[in-house]
Design an enzyme around this catalytic site. Structure first.
Site, PDB file in Angstrom:
ATOM      1  N   LEU A 103     -13.693   3.708 -20.474  1.00 38.47           N
ATOM      2  CA  LEU A 103     -13.557   3.339 -21.885  1.00 38.47           C
ATOM      3  C   LEU A 103     -14.884   3.496 -22.632  1.00 38.47           C
ATOM      4  O   LEU A 103     -15.279   2.650 -23.442  1.00 38.47           O
ATOM      5  CB  LEU A 103     -13.017   1.911 -22.042  1.00 38.47           C
ATOM      6  N   TRP A 138      -1.893  13.783 -19.071  1.00 36.39           N
ATOM      7  CA  TRP A 138      -2.113  13.332 -20.431  1.00 36.39           C
ATOM      8  C   TRP A 138      -0.839  13.556 -21.222  1.00 36.39           C
ATOM      9  O   TRP A 138      -0.211  14.608 -21.131  1.00 36.39           O
ATOM     10  CB  TRP A 138      -3.259  14.097 -21.079  1.00 36.39           C
ATOM     11  N   LEU A 151      -0.478  -6.587 -22.679  1.00 37.57           N
ATOM     12  CA  LEU A 151      -1.510  -7.095 -23.572  1.00 37.57           C
ATOM     13  C   LEU A 151      -1.251  -6.668 -25.011  1.00 37.57           C
ATOM     14  O   LEU A 151      -1.471  -7.453 -25.945  1.00 37.57           O
ATOM     15  CB  LEU A 151      -2.892  -6.621 -23.113  1.00 37.57           C
ATOM     16  N   HIS A 172     -33.117  -1.580 -45.037  1.00 41.25           N
ATOM     17  CA  HIS A 172     -31.799  -1.472 -45.655  1.00 41.25           C
ATOM     18  C   HIS A 172     -31.738  -0.255 -46.585  1.00 41.25           C
ATOM     19  O   HIS A 172     -32.746   0.379 -46.883  1.00 41.25           O
ATOM     20  CB  HIS A 172     -31.473  -2.748 -46.416  1.00 41.25           C
ATOM     21  N   GLU A 187     -31.320   0.052 -49.765  1.00 39.26           N
ATOM     22  CA  GLU A 187     -32.095  -0.026 -51.000  1.00 39.26           C
ATOM     23  C   GLU A 187     -33.565   0.347 -50.769  1.00 39.26           C
ATOM     24  O   GLU A 187     -34.201   0.965 -51.618  1.00 39.26           O
ATOM     25  CB  GLU A 187     -32.009  -1.446 -51.587  1.00 39.26           C
ATOM     26  N   ASP A 207      -5.633   2.682 -13.856  1.00 44.60           N
ATOM     27  CA  ASP A 207      -6.374   3.866 -14.320  1.00 44.60           C
ATOM     28  C   ASP A 207      -7.858   3.858 -13.956  1.00 44.60           C
ATOM     29  O   ASP A 207      -8.500   4.907 -14.010  1.00 44.60           O
ATOM     30  CB  ASP A 207      -6.250   3.994 -15.845  1.00 44.60           C
ATOM     31  N   THR A 247      -4.372  -2.083 -16.874  1.00 47.23           N
ATOM     32  CA  THR A 247      -4.970  -0.778 -17.149  1.00 47.23           C
ATOM     33  C   THR A 247      -6.132  -0.505 -16.201  1.00 47.23           C
ATOM     34  O   THR A 247      -6.292   0.605 -15.686  1.00 47.23           O
ATOM     35  CB  THR A 247      -5.452  -0.715 -18.607  1.00 47.23           C
TER      36      THR A 247
END
Length: 364
Positions: A208, A174, A299, A54, A56, A204, A200
């Protein structure tokens, strides 16, 4: 509690350190630590990745003996329990620090004030609440998962000035410029998972994935396909990192997706659709803190109507696509202006040629 200008400066420094774990710490929170003695920074560090030391620990290693009597600034309450790493509160005690300032208390049930209590019990001066709002924004996903049992949901959308996301025939690449598209990849990189819909995927065939910015990990993908209409061979299913949520309970229909390495969750509701609330709760159980939605109007609208969206990041291109083009959100027609839903504009800036808006949804 009154904090000095040095306190503010050092906590701001700790927050900047924590941001260096923006793409890497999930499902853990992003944490930074700065150790100061006699006005001088003697140690600092940040949490890099889950399962590793971590913040610390890094700061104390750098400080060495100079940590004795120093002030430690930490962006989140030091942990008090043994997990994959020892408790940081114990490390601070053993190093002999004289004061600990935390930006906020950790709401995680195994900490939740115990870390600060351990420090107080041995006579270390403790303060909390410095730059807490900034610390909460940095860890909005972790906090949402712990406090609400669901991820923080950011809905990303790109549209023309008349609010259209694609032509009537589905063509959408685009609308926005390359700078805006690159900015989207930064959003993806910090997300634990990306949610999209069957429409989608069918139109397409997206991946992603994060491609425009350097990142050591890829977010998981989540597809909502109530009727199992998407092809098991779709690109999004090819790398074994995708969850498919469906309302279809027939195991035989699951098999083609399972053979692709897809994790399939049957989460149908009484209407034969995926139960989105249940889906988000299950994602939180899987460690998903920040969930990004990149989907179509259907969605998007369902998520908004269910009250599951926390913020919208909207890119507006300086172009017009016409009334017949596809819209942003599937939203029922309103009969009165009193029914409209306002959002809070938190940020507005230019990204290349496009306008980028950060919009906060009102609390419900």
């Amino acid at each position: 509690m009154t904090f000095s200008s040095l306190d503010h400066a050092m906590m701001a420094r700790a927050l900047r350190l924590a941001e260096q774990g923006l793409y890497t710490t999930t499902p853990n929170p992003r944490v930074g630590c700065v150790i100061v003695r006699d006005g001088e920074v003697v140690g600092e560090g940040w949490h890099v990745e889950a399962g590793t030391p971590h913040a610390e620990v890094h700061a104390l290693r750098m400080a060495g003996d100079r940590a004795r009597g120093a002030t430690a600034y930490v962006t989140l309450e030091p942990c008090s329990h043994y997990g994959r790493t020892p408790p940081c509160a114990k490390g601070l005690i053993e190093a002999g620090v004289g004061r600990v300032v935390a930006a906020m208390q950790d709401p995680y049930h195994e900490v939740a004030g115990r870390g600060l209590g351990m420090l107080r019990d041995v006579g270390i001066e403790v303060a909390a609440g410095l730059l807490e709002a900034e610390a909460r924004r940095l860890n909005k996903g972790f906090l949402s998962r712990v406090e609400r049992g669901r991820p923080w949901v950011t809905l990303k959308a790109a549209a023309s000035l008349d609010g259209k996301t694609a032509l009537l025939n589905g063509a959408s690449q685009w609308i926005t410029g390359p700078e805006a598209r690159r900015d989207v990849h930064h959003l993806r990189a910090r997300s634990c998972a990306i949610l999209t819909g069957s429409g989608t995927v069918l139109v397409d065939d997206p991946q992603l994935t994060v491609r425009e910015v350097a990142t050591p990990r890829q977010p998981r993908r989540v597809v909502v396909d109530s009727l199992l209409q998407t092809r098991p061979q779709a690109r999004i299913y090819r790398d074994g990192q995708t969850i498919l949520a469906t309302a279809v309970a027939d195991p035989a229909r699951h098999q083609p997706y399972l053979q692709q390495g897809v994790a399939l969750w049957a989460l149908g509701d009484a209407q034969g659709r995926v139960d989105l609330t249940h889906l988000l709760a299950r994602l939180a159980q899987e460690g998903v803190g920040e969930l990004m939605v990149e989907a179509g109007a259907g969605l998007n609208g369902a998520m908004l109507q269910s009250g599951l969206v926390d913020e919208i990041v909207l890119y507006l291109a300086p172009t017009l696509l016409g009334d017949a083009a596809q819209g942003l959100f599937g939203w029922p027609a309103l009969e009165a202006l009193a029914d409209q839903r306002f959002v809070e504009v938190r940020d507005l800036r230019m990204v290349g040629r496009d306008v980028r808006l950060e919009l906060m949804m009102p609390s419900r």
